[in-house]
Design a protein around this motif. Structure first.
Motif: not given
Length: 432
Positions: A331-339
């Motif tokens: 993936n080359t678009t996701l900037k933020s992920i909260h896990l």
């Protein structure tokens, strides 16, 4: 006969106390404004005097489309609400008034009791000024007399005689489709401050409610942000909503946090990700496990629009965490992920060390309140050694060790400073 001629005058009398004819006319216009709203034909300085004196209690059918003066609507807002922050309303007092006025009516609307014309009559008045609605309460119908309930139950012979029929909420369909400029919709189906009158039915977002809302949202072609939180949205309702949101032309943010969405609902949302223009997706505090996370990861691997994904307070575990990690390798678009708080451990950290080494798009990762362990922390540190993109990395209560957390913080801080200064290059932080 003797006559005395006397002239008696009021020493305080002055011609200045006699109002000018212009002033008398303006007073008359203000006094009769509801019956004869003259404004446009006045000179600018006279318009100002009239507007400053007009009552804020005039019928909206008179003032809504005639008065655009922000000072008048500021008086309307500040006299009605103690806290008024127009920065949330495009810096427009008029927009604030009509949005909050409509929200208050919806919050107090009681089905089968309140006159529906309270809303319908307001539509032509407010439709040009409403761009966002935030309704954090929907009242159910008034409960019928308990004796009538018992009679109904005895007739049906079922404990579910009242069922969902008795608790449907106000149908937003007619209203939402009549607001051409509506861009944001924030809803919570529940009752605030119910106190000792608490009943579970007060918080029942029925399937019929969901059907009505889904159809209405589908028709809101300019809707950009849709938030339906704390409303007991389960898998079935999620799938219904998704069916109506597929290929939506404008929707960029979807928030279904604090609901009851499980894996089937997550799979439906996975389909939505690649058949919409979503950029922000918030599924915080649901019941998504590894199967749902894998479905979301599959969509993420193919997606080119999503920039933020929040899965905090679910239970995706390592099977789900690793699936998401593999998706982020391509993936080359996701900037933020909260896990955060997803019962993740070292295997997820191991895969994300590869993500940190290869992915150049992610700027924010949150692994707080997991069990990554000391070895998991060291692997994340190794993967981050040459990363120049990440500017936020939350590892609080992730059990990675104090020293590792400090070293990671040093690298992330250097990335953040380089980004602030506009310099993509900087020497890596010294590893102790």
């Amino acid at each position: 006969s003797y006559f005395t001629h006397r002239v008696i005058e009021d020493p305080e009398w002055s011609l200045a106390t006699v109002p000018h004819l212009t002033e008398l006319c303006l007073q008359h216009i203000v006094h009769n404004f509801e019956k004869n709203p003259i404004l446009d034909r006045l000179l600018p300085e006279h318009q100002r005097k009239v507007l400053d004196r007009l009552s804020t209690g005039l019928p909206l059918v008179v003032t809504a489309n005639l008065i655009s003066d922000e000072d008048y609507w500021k008086r309307c807002c500040t006299e009605r609400w103690q806290v008024c922050d127009i920065s949330n309303y495009g810096d427009s007092w008029k927009r604030m008034f009509f949005e909050r006025h409509l929200e208050n009516i919806l919050k107090c609307f009681i089905p089968n009791t309140t006159d529906p014309n309270q809303v319908l009559d307001l539509i032509p008045i407010c439709k040009d000024y409403v761009r966002k609605l935030e309704v954090d309460q929907f009242l159910p119908p008034v409960k019928v007399d308990q004796k009538e309930e018992r009679d109904d139950l005895s007739d049906t012979g079922s404990d579910f005689g009242l069922g969902e029929v008795s608790v449907h909420h106000y149908n937003l369909g007619v209203l939402l489709t009549a607001l051409p400029h509506l861009e944001e919709l924030h809803l919570t189906y529940g009752v605030k401050d119910c106190g000792m009158n608490f009943e579970w039915n007060l918080f029942n977002f029925t399937y019929q409610d969901c059907c009505n809302l889904a159809v209405a949202v589908k028709m809101c072609h300019n809707l950009k942000v849709f938030k339906l939180t704390r409303s007991k949205v389960d898998d079935e309702k999620t799938r219904l909503l998704v069916r109506n949101l597929l290929d939506h032309p404008c929707l960029v943010e979807l928030n279904l946090s604090h609901n009851l969405i499980r894996d089937k609902g997550a799979r439906a949302i996975g389909k939505l990700i690649n058949r919409s223009r979503l950029e922000i997706l918030d599924l915080c505090n649901n019941q998504i496990h590894h199967l749902g996370a894998q479905a979301l990861a599959q969509a993420l691997a193919e997606n080119s629009t999503l920039t933020s994904l929040n899965l905090r307070l679910n239970c995706v575990e390592d099977e789900g965490g690793e699936a998401i990690g593999r998706a982020l390798l391509t993936n080359t678009t996701l900037k933020s992920i909260h896990l955060g708080s997803n019962n993740l451990s070292e295997p997820t950290a191991t895969l994300f060390s590869q993500v940190l080494a290869q992915n150049t798009t992610l700027t924010s990762i949150n692994f707080s309140c997991n069990h990554l362990g000391l070895d998991g922390g060291k692997q994340l540190l190794d993967g981050l050694a040459h990363n120049r993109a990440l500017t936020e990395f939350d590892l609080r209560l992730a059990e990675v060790g104090q020293e590792t957390e400090y070293l990671i913080h040093q690298i992330v801080w250097a990335n953040r400073e380089a980004a602030r200064l506009g310099s993509p290059q900087h020497p890596p932080a010294t590893l102790l």
